[in-house]
Design a protein around this motif. Structure first.
Motif, PDB file in Angstrom:
ATOM      1  N   MET A   3       0.837  -1.167   0.000  1.00  0.00           N
ATOM      2  CA  MET A   3       0.000   0.000   0.000  1.00  0.00           C
ATOM      3  C   MET A   3       0.866   1.209   0.000  1.00  0.00           C
ATOM      4  O   MET A   3       2.027   1.204  -0.197  1.00  0.00           O
ATOM      5  CB  MET A   3      -0.908   0.010   1.198  1.00  0.00           C
ATOM      6  CG  MET A   3      -0.211   0.184   2.475  1.00  0.00           C
ATOM      7  SD  MET A   3      -0.972   1.228   3.641  1.00  0.00           S
ATOM      8  CE  MET A   3      -1.391   2.623   2.794  1.00  0.00           C
ATOM      9  N   SER A   4       0.408   2.160   0.287  1.00  0.00           N
ATOM     10  CA  SER A   4       0.998   3.236   0.960  1.00  0.00           C
ATOM     11  C   SER A   4       1.630   4.300   0.154  1.00  0.00           C
ATOM     12  O   SER A   4       2.794   4.302  -0.168  1.00  0.00           O
ATOM     13  CB  SER A   4       1.915   2.745   2.017  1.00  0.00           C
ATOM     14  OG  SER A   4       1.064   2.395   3.029  1.00  0.00           O
ATOM     15  N   GLU A  48       1.623   6.627   1.960  1.00  0.00           N
ATOM     16  CA  GLU A  48       2.355   7.119   3.123  1.00  0.00           C
ATOM     17  C   GLU A  48       3.788   6.601   3.128  1.00  0.00           C
ATOM     18  O   GLU A  48       4.675   7.233   3.626  1.00  0.00           O
ATOM     19  CB  GLU A  48       1.685   6.677   4.434  1.00  0.00           C
ATOM     20  CG  GLU A  48       0.318   7.231   4.629  1.00  0.00           C
ATOM     21  CD  GLU A  48      -0.733   6.231   4.219  1.00  0.00           C
ATOM     22  OE1 GLU A  48      -1.784   6.229   4.826  1.00  0.00           O
ATOM     23  OE2 GLU A  48      -0.465   5.436   3.297  1.00  0.00           O
ATOM     24  N   TYR A  97      -9.402   4.179   6.293  1.00  0.00           N
ATOM     25  CA  TYR A  97      -9.256   3.115   7.300  1.00  0.00           C
ATOM     26  C   TYR A  97     -10.254   3.291   8.449  1.00  0.00           C
ATOM     27  O   TYR A  97     -10.822   2.312   8.942  1.00  0.00           O
ATOM     28  CB  TYR A  97      -7.848   3.103   7.911  1.00  0.00           C
ATOM     29  CG  TYR A  97      -6.710   2.924   6.928  1.00  0.00           C
ATOM     30  CD1 TYR A  97      -6.899   2.401   5.665  1.00  0.00           C
ATOM     31  CD2 TYR A  97      -5.422   3.274   7.311  1.00  0.00           C
ATOM     32  CE1 TYR A  97      -5.829   2.246   4.804  1.00  0.00           C
ATOM     33  CE2 TYR A  97      -4.350   3.112   6.444  1.00  0.00           C
ATOM     34  CZ  TYR A  97      -4.560   2.608   5.190  1.00  0.00           C
ATOM     35  OH  TYR A  97      -3.508   2.447   4.337  1.00  0.00           O
ATOM     36  N   TYR A 123       0.806  -2.654  10.659  1.00  0.00           N
ATOM     37  CA  TYR A 123       2.071  -2.545   9.926  1.00  0.00           C
ATOM     38  C   TYR A 123       2.790  -1.231  10.209  1.00  0.00           C
ATOM     39  O   TYR A 123       4.013  -1.163  10.130  1.00  0.00           O
ATOM     40  CB  TYR A 123       1.878  -2.772   8.417  1.00  0.00           C
ATOM     41  CG  TYR A 123       0.855  -1.877   7.757  1.00  0.00           C
ATOM     42  CD1 TYR A 123       1.191  -0.634   7.249  1.00  0.00           C
ATOM     43  CD2 TYR A 123      -0.466  -2.296   7.640  1.00  0.00           C
ATOM     44  CE1 TYR A 123       0.245   0.175   6.645  1.00  0.00           C
ATOM     45  CE2 TYR A 123      -1.412  -1.494   7.039  1.00  0.00           C
ATOM     46  CZ  TYR A 123      -1.060  -0.254   6.544  1.00  0.00           C
ATOM     47  OH  TYR A 123      -2.010   0.537   5.957  1.00  0.00           O
ATOM     48  N   TYR A 124       2.019  -0.184  10.569  1.00  0.00           N
ATOM     49  CA  TYR A 124       2.680   1.067  10.959  1.00  0.00           C
ATOM     50  C   TYR A 124       3.411   0.871  12.284  1.00  0.00           C
ATOM     51  O   TYR A 124       4.492   1.407  12.493  1.00  0.00           O
ATOM     52  CB  TYR A 124       1.669   2.209  11.100  1.00  0.00           C
ATOM     53  CG  TYR A 124       1.052   2.623   9.795  1.00  0.00           C
ATOM     54  CD1 TYR A 124       1.801   3.326   8.844  1.00  0.00           C
ATOM     55  CD2 TYR A 124      -0.273   2.339   9.491  1.00  0.00           C
ATOM     56  CE1 TYR A 124       1.235   3.714   7.648  1.00  0.00           C
ATOM     57  CE2 TYR A 124      -0.848   2.718   8.299  1.00  0.00           C
ATOM     58  CZ  TYR A 124      -0.091   3.402   7.375  1.00  0.00           C
ATOM     59  OH  TYR A 124      -0.647   3.782   6.190  1.00  0.00           O
TER      60      TYR A 124
HETATM   61 FE    FE Z   1      -1.598   2.450   5.123  1.00  0.00          FE
END
Ligand code: FE
Length: 358
Positions: free
Chosen positions: A1-2, A4, A189, A245-246
């Motif tokens: 993903m991300s 970010e 989310y 996961y963060y």
């Molecule tokens: Fe994410």
């Protein structure tokens, strides 16, 4: 993903890009982004022996897998990455002339919307239905979860005992006054989390919980999960809700960080889980090959790597998570179909707005 993680269009600039062969006629949201994307993409048309993927999941998380697939099968894969909104707008605008064979996004809400908008085609595959549990895929088989992301409680190990924690709903209790940190409600989310709560608890109880969360906030909602965890570590608040996961990334950077994960709702519905996943496009030019790639991603080492590269959980229960992820302990996930993240998203957004959750 991300987005970010590293996400920008720059991250995917180069030879692994595709552009549509036909003219582009776009309207509505995301067009500026789509046009900007097209300006930086070289004009390339798909060859017969290659697949084209539109991916919201970041290049660093997909390219190693695609390279492995090419090595194994000889099928080349080219891809572009962007956020789900622009990718969906692009697929809609391109219509039948789209070069895309496969769409990868994060969050079931995005896949649900893509299916609603008619850009995905059903795939009847015994391999996929055997590998991916029913609650992690579209009941109409238009998309399939490939990794599971758990959105759970994170807490300060200095100021909170795990015995103080029970459920997401309990974070609305007065004992958490001025102790809770949340990410913005604008992030999909949290919209998915509240959508699932709506399905489980109904609108009144969900509204009560969300109002309680807002009352307990120690500070304004954060732009992302990482900032939220840093605020807890810095003593600004004691507890929050994040994707695991963060937490895993933070743990890698700061092994001694005084935070831990807690699995809530173990005596009721279980931990809220969402997916990243994929669907074959309605106008795929290489449909059979796209199905093969999807099946390959749903099993074995590819399935493990798809999850491990972002410290997520494999969607296929036969595949073990990364040891760093397994170290957080096992939990009971909510097995409500993740489709709800999409189908009740609008309702969730309205509810959060009315509750004053910004
Ligand atoms: Fe994410």
């Amino acid at each position: 993903m991300s987005r970010e993680l590293a996400g920008s269009l720059d991250a995917c600039a180069g030879r692994h890009q595709a552009r549509p062969r036909g003219p582009f006629f776009g309207t509505g949201r995301g067009v500026a982004s789509v046009l900007a994307l097209m300006l930086v993409l070289p004009a390339v048309s798909a060859r017969a022996d290659e697949l084209i993927v539109y991916s919201e999941r970041n290049e660093s998380l997909i390219k190693p897998l695609f390279d492995a697939y090419t090595k194994e099968t000889g099928v080349d894969i080219r891809f572009i990455t962007d956020q789900a909104g622009p990718l969906l707008e692009r697929l809609k605008a391109e219509g039948e002339s789209t070069p895309a064979d496969l769409l990868i996004t994060v969050d079931a809400g995005n896949l649900w919307l893509a299916a609603q908008e008619g850009v995905l085609a059903p795939v009847e595959s015994e391999t996929l239905t055997a590998n991916i549990p029913a609650h992690l895929r579209d009941p109409g088989n238009r998309w399939f979860g490939l990794s599971v992301r758990a959105r759970t409680i994170v807490y300060s190990t200095e100021r909170v005992s795990p015995g103080d924690l029970t459920t997401y709903e309990d974070l609305a209790a007065p004992k958490w006054k001025h102790r809770l940190c949340l990410r913005t409600s604008k992030k999909v989310y949290n919209q998915s989390l509240v959508a699932m709560m709506l399905e489980r608890l109904g609108p009144e109880e969900t509204a009560r919980v969300v109002r309680g969360w807002v009352n307990n906030l120690a500070t304004e909602p954060f732009a992302n999960d990482t900032k939220l965890m840093e605020a807890i570590a810095a003593g600004q608040c004691d507890v929050g809700i994040v994707n695991t996961y963060y937490f895993g990334r933070l743990q890698r950077e700061k092994p001694n960080v005084k935070l831990a994960l807690f699995w809530p709702n173990q005596d009721s519905n279980g931990v809220h889980v969402n997916i990243s996943g994929a669907g074959v496009t309605r106008y795929a030019k290489h449909r059979a090959e796209a199905v093969k790639l999807l099946e390959w991603l749903s099993a074995g080492e590819a399935q493990g790597a798809f999850a491990d590269m972002n410290l997520e959980y494999p969607a296929n229960p036969q595949v073990q998570p990364d040891p760093a992820v397994a170290a957080w302990g096992s939990f009971k996930p909510d097995t409500i179909n993740v489709t709800v993240a999409g189908s009740r998203q609008a309702e969730a957004v309205m509810l959060m707005d009315r509750a004053g959750y910004r």
